[in-house]
Write an enzyme that holds these catalytic residues in place. Structure first.
Site, PDB file in Angstrom:
ATOM      1  N   ASP A   1      43.446  33.361  27.863  1.00 54.89           N
ATOM      2  CA  ASP A   1      43.074  32.386  28.896  1.00 54.89           C
ATOM      3  C   ASP A   1      44.243  31.438  29.152  1.00 54.89           C
ATOM      4  O   ASP A   1      44.143  30.226  28.938  1.00 54.89           O
ATOM      5  CB  ASP A   1      41.813  31.604  28.490  1.00 54.89           C
ATOM      6  CG  ASP A   1      41.978  30.826  27.187  1.00 54.89           C
ATOM      7  OD1 ASP A   1      41.231  29.821  27.009  1.00 54.89           O
ATOM      8  OD2 ASP A   1      42.866  31.174  26.366  1.00 54.89           O
TER       9      ASP A   1
ATOM     10  N   HIS B   1      48.356  27.481  18.049  1.00 52.91           N
ATOM     11  CA  HIS B   1      47.139  28.265  17.829  1.00 52.91           C
ATOM     12  C   HIS B   1      47.364  29.762  18.122  1.00 52.91           C
ATOM     13  O   HIS B   1      47.305  30.595  17.231  1.00 52.91           O
ATOM     14  CB  HIS B   1      46.010  27.759  18.733  1.00 52.91           C
ATOM     15  CG  HIS B   1      45.593  26.352  18.464  1.00 52.91           C
ATOM     16  ND1 HIS B   1      45.082  25.909  17.274  1.00 52.91           N
ATOM     17  CD2 HIS B   1      45.611  25.261  19.288  1.00 52.91           C
ATOM     18  CE1 HIS B   1      44.797  24.622  17.345  1.00 52.91           C
ATOM     19  NE2 HIS B   1      45.111  24.202  18.549  1.00 52.91           N
TER      20      HIS B   1
END
Ligand code: RIB
Ligand code: CA
Length: 322
Positions: free
Chosen positions: A9, A244
């Site tokens: 995303d 992340h």
């Protein structure tokens, strides 16, 4: 390590992960499958096409995926983290690349059948596409080489609620479905990624030595580092952001840098703990039906952060240096 699809995303940190996958000599990135999350599906798909052009990866397919979660309403995009455009308000757009005609779920199933046993999927957004691909082909877990997920948190605090990480709470039903399938599933969550701090020093290294890609990663990180610098508990003594998504890719290439715990896992799908990843030891035998007949998974509990960061920056510099 072979053929790879990243379900993503994009997303400022997603772009860092995509750059690493393109740069690493042992990874063959065949496609990005896009999903809502850091921004709408329209924006994440536009960003996916645009970063591939910026990273000169014109042979990588982009297949558009889910615009909303399986059952809950989509949360508002976290523009305070990734900007209105999902990429630090750089407003990038593709000039030549176009989307594949297949949906993300269709593309995943077709690729898993074409590359039976050779395909790794690294999912770094909400897991809606993976759940939809499972609906199309329930045998998918037996066809993939492995599935690595950036998401969840077992012992560390959540980043959306006290117990929920963004990718999991964005589609908790999809996350719970994924955790109950018999893949080889590895989860790289906040337990380790909040300890991996990309600092301004790292971004300056990339800006100075990794050509145009380094410059882009520096530019797109400004908004993201500002957000992390505004948090009440800083993740580093220097201006930094949590790495992340790229950490899930470094786990794929350098698993020796991570300490993994084995267990079974469920994800809470409603209520105040929605999105919580709960892992139980393989040695427990809880009689409640929710905890019966679950396949083993592993989740990252500890990490050699500095070595992960060194692998990330050196791999990008080696590949993208002018
Ligand atoms: O919680 C971090 C995750 O949520 C990362 O994948 C980030 O890109 C967002 O999608
Ligand atoms: Ca992401």
């Amino acid at each position: 390590m072979g053929k790879l699809i990243i379900d993503t995303d994009p997303g400022i940190d997603d772009a860092q992960a995509i750059a690493y996958a393109i740069a690493h000599p042992q990874l063959e990135l065949i496609a990005l499958t896009t999903v809502f999350g850091n921004a709408s599906i329209e924006i994440t798909t536009r960003n996916a096409l645009a970063v591939l052009e910026k990273f000169d990866a014109l042979d990588v397919d982009v297949a558009r995926g889910a615009s909303s979660p399986l059952h809950i309403d989509r949360f508002a995009s976290p523009d305070f983290v990734h900007g209105d455009d999902g990429m630090g308000n750089l407003d990038i757009a593709p000039e030549q690349l176009i989307e594949n005609e297949l949906s993300a779920a269709e593309y995943i199933v077709e690729a898993a059948n074409q590359h039976h046993g050779e395909l790794t999927i690294v999912a770094i957004g909400p897991l809606t596409n993976i759940a939809k691909a499972l609906s199309l082909d329930p045998q998918l877990p037996l066809k993939l080489k492995r599935l690595i997920v950036m998401g969840g948190t077992v012992l560390a605090p959540g980043n959306v609620s006290p117990v929920a990480e963004a990718n999991f709470i964005n589609d908790p039903h999809a996350a719970d479905i994924v955790c109950s399938q018999n893949w080889p599933l590895s989860i790289v969550g906040l337990d380790v990624t909040m300890k991996i701090a990309l600092t301004d020093w790292h971004f300056e290294e990339l800006q100075q030595q990794a050509g145009g890609v380094g410059e882009f990663l520096w530019q797109s990180s400004r908004y993201y580092v500002d957000f992390y610098s505004s948090l009440p508990i800083p993740i580093s003594s220097q201006r930094a952001c949590a790495m992340h998504d790229a950490s899930a890719l470094v786990y794929l290439t350098n698993p020796e840098l991570f300490e993994m715990n084995s267990g079974v896992a469920r994800v809470v799908t409603s209520g105040v703990a929605m999105g919580q990843l709960i892992s139980a030891s393989l040695s427990e035998n809880y009689l409640l039906p929710h905890w019966q007949n679950l396949p083993p998974i592993e989740w990252a509990a500890q990490v050699e952060s500095e070595q992960v960061l060194n692998h990330f920056t050196s791999t990008l510099i080696q590949h993208f240096k002018p």
